[in-house]
Design a protein around this motif. Structure first.
Motif, PDB file in Angstrom:
ATOM      1  N   SER A   1       0.829  -1.212   0.000  1.00 17.86           N
ATOM      2  CA  SER A   1       0.000   0.000   0.000  1.00 17.86           C
ATOM      3  C   SER A   1       0.865   1.264   0.000  1.00 17.86           C
ATOM      4  O   SER A   1       0.679   2.167  -0.817  1.00 17.86           O
ATOM      5  N   THR A   2       1.825   1.331   0.929  1.00 16.74           N
ATOM      6  CA  THR A   2       2.710   2.492   0.987  1.00 16.74           C
ATOM      7  C   THR A   2       3.617   2.545  -0.233  1.00 16.74           C
ATOM      8  O   THR A   2       3.931   3.623  -0.740  1.00 16.74           O
ATOM      9  N   ALA A   3       4.024   1.363  -0.725  1.00 21.71           N
ATOM     10  CA  ALA A   3       4.886   1.299  -1.906  1.00 21.71           C
ATOM     11  C   ALA A   3       4.193   1.919  -3.113  1.00 21.71           C
ATOM     12  O   ALA A   3       4.802   2.660  -3.887  1.00 21.71           O
ATOM     13  N   LYS A   4       2.911   1.614  -3.281  1.00 23.78           N
ATOM     14  CA  LYS A   4       2.152   2.188  -4.392  1.00 23.78           C
ATOM     15  C   LYS A   4       2.108   3.711  -4.294  1.00 23.78           C
ATOM     16  O   LYS A   4       2.263   4.419  -5.289  1.00 23.78           O
ATOM     17  N   THR A   5       1.895   4.193  -3.070  1.00 16.21           N
ATOM     18  CA  THR A   5       1.834   5.653  -2.870  1.00 16.21           C
ATOM     19  C   THR A   5       3.155   6.311  -3.242  1.00 16.21           C
ATOM     20  O   THR A   5       3.186   7.364  -3.894  1.00 16.21           O
TER      21      THR A   5
END
Length: 353
Positions: free
Chosen positions: A87-91
């Motif tokens: 999730s944070t990686a996508k952001t």
């Protein structure tokens, strides 16, 4: 999945990684060779030429900070993806793409700063056509104006900002006009007036008249219009606007030139006749190289951004996972390279430009 299938899958992934990385490295080598050629051309061209140097636009410093931050966010995205925090990686992948857009924006703002200072892609160094004092001069009231660099003076003092603005407004009345009859200036002679070869010029009924009542010839009108266009644009002796020694400097064969009383000196001696003629016929190749080198890099950034948009979409479509970050790593290699390349280009230009 049995051991043989796992080994086959790992072998296939390793092969794909080698192919993708190999493709990226070939592209990086090609780009590197192209810029090395430009570096060499820059250095060789500066060897026996007049070279204009000025501080890098402030927005180029902004873009430098942006490209560094974008590499950090991209690397953090890969590590988070490997650790399962998709999730944070996508952001962070999205943030990296947006930072790339801001980098491109700041580059264009830097070009705008250069244009505003008179540093165009195709430019001469010195004013030759329409040079103040060659044919025409200007009086403010009863005081004759003289030029110093790109600034004007009266009675040995520089014009105030308000007086300079008034002078440019007066000059703009003539700039771009094809004939004298287009000039409508009711305060002519009260605020400003023209001198043609030490002879006062009057403006009557849309005509510029000499003392004997004869009109200026067409060729003189062209000379006047060119001079007024330069003044209106903030130019005096130089095409690049600003103060010599502060906003820009000039070099010849690596040696800095000094400017005093409308004359350039090298090692304390005035330029000889041959160098003076060469100077007035020289183009500002240094600034042209700056545009070429930085814009070629920007084109690679823009092309990569097109891929980054698709890459970001793939990231949000869950195409990457803990066990599949190959595409991310290959893309990151290219992005990091473009960031490092900009730092090298920027450092090179700071040192030599």
């Amino acid at each position: 999945m049995n051991t043989e299938e796992k080994d086959s899958l790992q072998h296939e992934q390793a092969t794909q990684e080698r192919i993708k990385k190999g493709t990226v490295y070939v592209a990086l080598i090609s780009i590197t060779m192209m810029f090395l050629g430009l570096f060499s051309a820059y250095v060789v061209s500066a060897g026996d030429s007049f070279w204009v140097k000025f501080p890098m636009p402030s927005f180029f410093w902004v873009s430098t900070a942006i490209i560094i931050i974008s590499s950090i966010t991209f690397e953090a995205a890969i590590r988070l993806m490997k650790n399962g925090n998709s999730s944070t990686a996508k952001t962070l992948v999205l943030v990296t793409t947006l930072l790339g857009l801001f980098f491109a924006y700041s580059q264009f703002k830097g070009y705008q700063q250069m244009i505003d200072s008179g540093a165009y892609f195709v430019n001469r160094i010195m004013i030759s056509n329409g040079r103040y004092g060659d044919y025409f001069e200007i009086k403010k009231g009863n005081d004759l104006l003289v030029v110093n660099g790109n600034s004007f003076m009266k009675k040995g003092e520089f014009l105030s900002p308000e007086e300079d603005r008034e002078l440019r407004e007066f000059a703009s009345l003539f700039a771009g006009k094809e004939k004298v009859s287009e000039i409508n200036y009711l305060n002519y002679g009260k605020e400003f007036s023209l001198i043609y070869r030490f002879e006062p010029i009057s403006l009557k009924n849309g005509k510029l008249l000499r003392e004997d009542g004869s009109e200026l010839e067409l060729v003189d009108w062209i000379r006047l219009e060119e001079m007024m266009s330069n003044i209106a644009a903030g130019r005096g002796d130089f095409f690049i606007r600003g103060d010599y020694g502060k906003d820009f400097k000039m070099f010849y064969a690596g040696q800095e030139l000094q400017y005093e009383d409308r004359q350039l000196f090298i090692e304390g001696k005035p330029l000889n006749r041959g160098l003076q003629l060469k100077l007035y016929d020289s183009k500002d190749n240094a600034t042209a190289y700056l545009y070429i080198i930085t814009f070629l890099h920007l084109l690679h950034i823009l092309a990569t951004l097109l891929y980054m948009f698709a890459f970001t979409k793939r990231t949000y479509s869950n195409e990457f996972s803990i066990s599949n970050t190959l595409g991310m790593r290959a893309t990151a290699i290219f992005w990091h390279y473009l960031g490092a390349l900009w730092l090298i280009l920027f450092g090179f230009l700071i040192l030599v430009h």
